[in-house]
Enzyme design. Structure first.
Site, short mmCIF file in Angstrom:
data_model
loop_
_atom_site.label_atom_id
_atom_site.label_comp_id
_atom_site.label_asym_id
_atom_site.label_seq_id
_atom_site.Cartn_x
_atom_site.Cartn_y
_atom_site.Cartn_z
N SER A 279 0.84 -1.20 0.00
CA SER A 279 0.00 0.00 0.00
C SER A 279 0.88 1.26 0.00
O SER A 279 1.57 1.51 -0.98
CB SER A 279 -0.97 -0.04 1.19
OG SER A 279 -2.00 0.89 1.04
N HIS B 75 -4.51 -1.66 -4.14
CA HIS B 75 -5.86 -2.13 -3.78
C HIS B 75 -6.83 -1.95 -4.95
O HIS B 75 -7.97 -1.51 -4.77
CB HIS B 75 -6.37 -1.37 -2.55
CG HIS B 75 -5.42 -1.36 -1.41
ND1 HIS B 75 -4.89 -2.52 -0.86
CD2 HIS B 75 -4.87 -0.32 -0.71
CE1 HIS B 75 -4.08 -2.19 0.13
NE2 HIS B 75 -4.04 -0.88 0.24
#
Length: 248
Positions: free
Chosen positions: A135, A171
Site C-alpha cells: 500500500s 488495492h
C-alpha cells in the site's frame, strides 16, 4: 546476501492472517519471495518500517509476533518519537529486505525526508537490499498514486520518492474508488503512466524496469495503465505468476 541488481517489490499483498485477531499473522508468501529476491532465503534479515501509521507499538509488536519462530530475523526502525537505532545507515545496509508497512504515504515520505532516510534507503537499494512494502509501502517508491492520506475521498499524491518514474495504483480491486481515480489522475496528467495491483499482487522491478508481476494466490492481477493523446487511459492486464507456498 543481497539482490544481484537494485530491486523493488511494490505490492498490495502482505501477511497471512489467521482468525484470532490482529496478532494472529504470519509471514506471507510475498515476504518469503522478497527474501528470495535478496538471495537470502535460508536466514533472511528483514527490517520493518511503520512510519506510515506513526510507529505504533502494538503494530510493531504484532510484526515481531508474526516473524517469531520463522527463518526470518526481524528488526524495526522507529522514528516516533525518536529513532530507536543509533546508526540507521549501518543497520539498514546490513539487511536483506526492508518491508514498509501501509498507512499514509504522504506522512511516510515527509517523515523520511525530515530524517534524511530517503537518501539512506536509496543507498541501500543501490547496494542490493530489497525494498518492499504494501500500500503506502508500494506507492512511496514511485512518482505517486491515489491515496486516502488526506481523507476518505481518494486524492492524487505526486510527491513520492520517484525512484521509479511511474504512477502506482494499490488495492485496485479491493476499494471501489481506486480504479476510476487512477484513470482520472493519469487521464488528466496529474500522474504519469504506471502500474496497478489487485489485493494480493505485487510488482517486481529490476532497476527501474518492471520485471514481472506475482501474486500470493490465484486471481489477483497487475495492470499497465497508459494515457492516450485524447486523455483516455488504456488498462492492460499483465501476466501474473502465482507464488508457491514457502515453509516458515
Amino acid at each position: 546476501m543481497t539482490a544481484d541488481i537494485p530491486t523493488i517489490l511494490a505490492t498490495s499483498a502482505g501477511f497471512q492472517r489467521g482468525r484470532r485477531g490482529n496478532f494472529d499473522i504470519r509471514p506471507g508468501r510475498i515476504h518469503h519471495f522478497a527474501a528470495e529476491l535478496a538471495n537470502a532465503a535460508e536466514a533472511p534479515r528483514i527490517c520493518v518500517l511503520a512510519q506510515a501509521t506513526g510507529d505504533p507499538d502494538a503494530r510493531i509488536g504484532a510484526f515481531y509476533s508474526a516473524f517469531a519462530g520463522t527463518r526470518f530475523t526481524m528488526s524495526h526502525l522507529q522514528l516516533f518519537p525518536m529513532p530507536n537505532i543509533e546508526d540507521i545507515r549501518a543497520h539498514l545496509l546490513a539487511q536483506d529486505v526492508i518491508w514498509v508497512d501501509g498507512g499514509s504515504v504522504a506522512n511516510l515520505c515527509a517523515v523520511w525526508r525530515a530524517h534524511g532516510l530517503d537518501e539512506i534507503l536509496h543507498e541501500a537499494w543501490q547496494a542490493g537490499v530489497v525494498m518492499s512494502g504494501v500500500s503506502a509501502g508500494s506507492i512511496c517508491w514511485h512518482r505517486g498514486g491515489s491515496t486516502d492520506s488526506f481523507g476518505l475521498e481518494l486524492r492524487g499524491f505526486t510527491d513520492g520518492l520517484g525512484w521509479l518514474p511511474y504512477s502506482n495504483g494499490v488495492h485496485y480491486d479491493g476499494e471501489e474508488q481506486r480504479r476510476p481515480k487512477m484513470h482520472e489522475l493519469i487521464g488528466n496528467g496529474t500522474l504519469p503512466d504506471g502500474f496497478a495491483t489487485d489485493d494480493g499482487a505485487g510488482l517486481v522491478y529490476r532497476g527501474i524496469s518492471l520485471d514481472e508481476v506475482v501474486a500470493d494466490r490465484e486471481g489477483p492481477l497487475g495492470y499497465e495503465l497508459k494515457r492516450a493523446a485524447d486523455g483516455t487511459v488504456t488498462e492492460t492486464p499483465l501476466p501474473t505468476r502465482v507464488l508457491p507456498e514457502y515453509p516458515n
